[in-house]
Design an enzyme around this catalytic site. Structure first.
Site, PDB file in Angstrom:
ATOM      1  CB  ALA A  43      -0.524  -0.038   1.529  1.00  0.00           C
ATOM      2  N   GLY A 134      19.243   1.211  13.290  1.00  0.00           N
ATOM      3  CA  GLY A 134      18.984   0.180  11.458  1.00  0.00           C
ATOM      4  C   GLY A 134      19.953  -1.386  11.657  1.00  0.00           C
ATOM      5  CD  GLU A 190      14.539  13.287   6.952  1.00  0.00           C
ATOM      6  OE1 GLU A 190      13.733  13.217   6.250  1.00  0.00           O
ATOM      7  OE2 GLU A 190      14.366  12.504   6.916  1.00  0.00           O
ATOM      8  CE  LYS A 205      16.994   6.439  15.678  1.00  0.00           C
ATOM      9  NZ  LYS A 205      18.092   6.481  14.311  1.00  0.00           N
TER      10      LYS A 205
HETATM   11  N1  HSE Z   1      16.956   9.856  10.930  1.00  0.00           N
HETATM   12  C1  HSE Z   1      17.938   8.560  11.619  1.00  0.00           C
HETATM   13  C2  HSE Z   1      20.118   8.977  12.163  1.00  0.00           C
HETATM   14  C3  HSE Z   1      17.679   7.810  10.782  1.00  0.00           C
HETATM   15  O1  HSE Z   1      19.860  10.493  10.908  1.00  0.00           O
HETATM   16  O2  HSE Z   1      20.221   8.451  12.285  1.00  0.00           O
HETATM   17  C4  HSE Z   1      16.149   7.116  11.266  1.00  0.00           C
HETATM   18  O3  HSE Z   1      16.199   7.230  12.787  1.00  0.00           O
END
Ligand code: HSE
Length: 444
Positions: A43, A134, A190, A205
């Site tokens: 989706a 990750g 970002e 985290k």
């Molecule tokens: N934006 C995160 C980072 C990755 O820069 O590590 C996703 O959690």
């Protein structure tokens, strides 16, 4: 055995990585899982793009609820992110009796208690290896590999964006704002980097690691969160002259009084392996009473590294989904009946009760008695000094300058005591700018 049927909600960077790795390594994965793992439905709002990624054999829909309504789907992989629609879809998937794999650290750090409870009631699995660091299997290490231990502390570089920025600041001697703009131009940060640079992503985290390290519920609201936006190139340079690197650490620690849960820039001795983790890489150090100190290093983001974590959860589900739920690994590592209630005997401590050491940079007028006054205030507060560095006034303020930077490293002290001492020092007429205070972690 029939392949397990997976529905992907969202096919962006991680979703397409998951699709590609599953396709490329399907034979190996089947040999490990004991059955195939097949993405049967995807989706995504951009159905044309989704179709171009997965071809004609996978059903692509624009409405995620079509995936939840399909009785053939065994596992839903949520890769939408955020707390909004993602939360609703995860809860609906659980209610529909589907296992859930998610990379959504924000969702679990804030709403984990509700989500894990709903999953337990339905007897389904919520797996989240991809939510922390990750591709590094840190959830598996903490939940399974280290089960013999009383975990003492966990400290990690768990945000790649900020580690990239800090590495660039150190390498090039540039200030935060300049490096952030460059990182955005290159696509490392970002367009809206707030969650990364303000430490929120790392705190999500750290909250998850804290829960599984100590057997407490997720308590993001109790985490102390401070990002890297106030760091100056000068701090990185002075730290280096004293034998330290500055890293944004997510830290959770067991103490006699409770649990520390905090994210902030930290001086780390340059000789520690974790101090040498550069660029967008992640690393987590875990200290357990039996094993001692262990280190996990790798890519904390990116298409295939994160897919690696998602697929490891899918393999776990393929192996276990028909097993009695009591035989599965508990979502927060400890049996849910054995979690210590929030605020119980392992409360998350307020920052004032955290004990750590400090780097202080104090801009002062370069005149007699200034250092003595400052060290006197620290001594009265019971704060012991480890090292003092005074720069030449000319070096700090240009030729003929009457100002200089005093750099002070302290031994361990309570943050509340440090707050009071700093308020007093800040009030001295010879202190000319806001004091820069950075916490210091020896990690030994
Ligand atoms: N934006 C995160 C980072 C990755 O820069 O590590 C996703 O959690």
């Amino acid at each position: 055995m029939k392949p397990i049927q997976v529905g992907l909600l969202g096919i962006g960077t991680v979703g397409s990585g998951t699709f590609n790795v599953l396709a490329r390594n399907q034979d190996e994965i089947r040999r490990r899982a004991g059955r195939g793992i097949e993405i049967a439905m995807v989706a995504d709002l951009d159905t044309a793009r989704a179709k171009s990624l997965v071809g004609n054999e996978v059903k692509v829909v624009g409405d995620a609820r079509e995936v939840l309504a399909n009785p053939d789907i065994d596992v839903v992989v949520e890769l939408i992110g955020g707390y909004g629609i993602a939360k609703a879809l995860v809860l609906e998937a659980i209610a529909a009796g589907k296992h859930v794999v998610t990379a959504n650290k924000a969702l679990l750090a804030v709403h984990g208690t509700e989500i894990f409870k709903a999953a337990a009631e339905k007897g389904v699995i919520v797996a989240y290896e991809a939510a922390v660091a990750g591709g590094i299997p840190i959830i598996k290490a903490l939940r399974e590999g280290l089960t013999a231990n009383q975990i003492q502390w966990v400290a990690g570089i768990i945000n790649g964006t900020t580690n990239f920025i800090l590495s660039e600041m150190r390498d090039k001697g540039l200030d935060f704002d300049v490096v952030l703009k460059e990182a955005q131009r290159l696509g490392y940060a970002e367009a809206d980097p707030t969650f990364d640079i303000e430490g929120v992503d790392a705190a999500h985290k750290a909250t998850l690691m804290s829960a599984i390290a100590f057997g407490i519920p997720v308590q993001f609201d109790k985490a102390y969160v401070e990002g890297i936006t106030k760091l100056a190139a000068a701090d990185i340079k002075y730290a280096e002259q004293l034998g330290y690197r500055i890293k944004l650490l997510g830290i959770t620690k067991r103490t006699d009084k409770g649990i520390e849960l905090r994210v902030h820039p930290s001086l780390v001795p340059a000789k520690r392996l974790i101090a040498n983790v550069e660029g967008a890489m992640n690393a987590v150090v875990v200290n357990g009473d039996a094993v001692g100190t262990t280190l996990y290093y790798g890519k904390g983001a990116g298409s295939e590294p994160t897919a690696s974590a998602v697929i490891s959860d899918l393999v776990d589900i393929a192996r276990l989904h028909e097993a009695d739920p009591a035989h599965r690994v508990p979502p927060l590592a400890f049996q849910s009946s054995s979690l210590v209630a929030a605020g119980g005997e392992l409360p998350v401590l307020p920052m004032a009760d955290v004990v750590t050491s400090y780097y202080l940079r104090i801009r002062v007028s370069d005149e007699a008695g200034v250092l003595a006054k400052i060290t006197g205030i620290l001594a009265n507060a019971g704060i012991s000094i480890d090292a003092v560095l005074q720069r030449e006034a000319d070096e700090v303020g240009g030729e003929g300058s009457t100002q200089t930077d005093l750099i002070i490293l302290t031994h361990d002290t309570r943050e509340g005591d440090m707050d009071r001492a700093l308020a007093e020092i800040q009030g001295l007429p010879t202190v000319l700018a806001p004091i820069n205070r950075i916490r210091k972690e020896e990690l030994n």
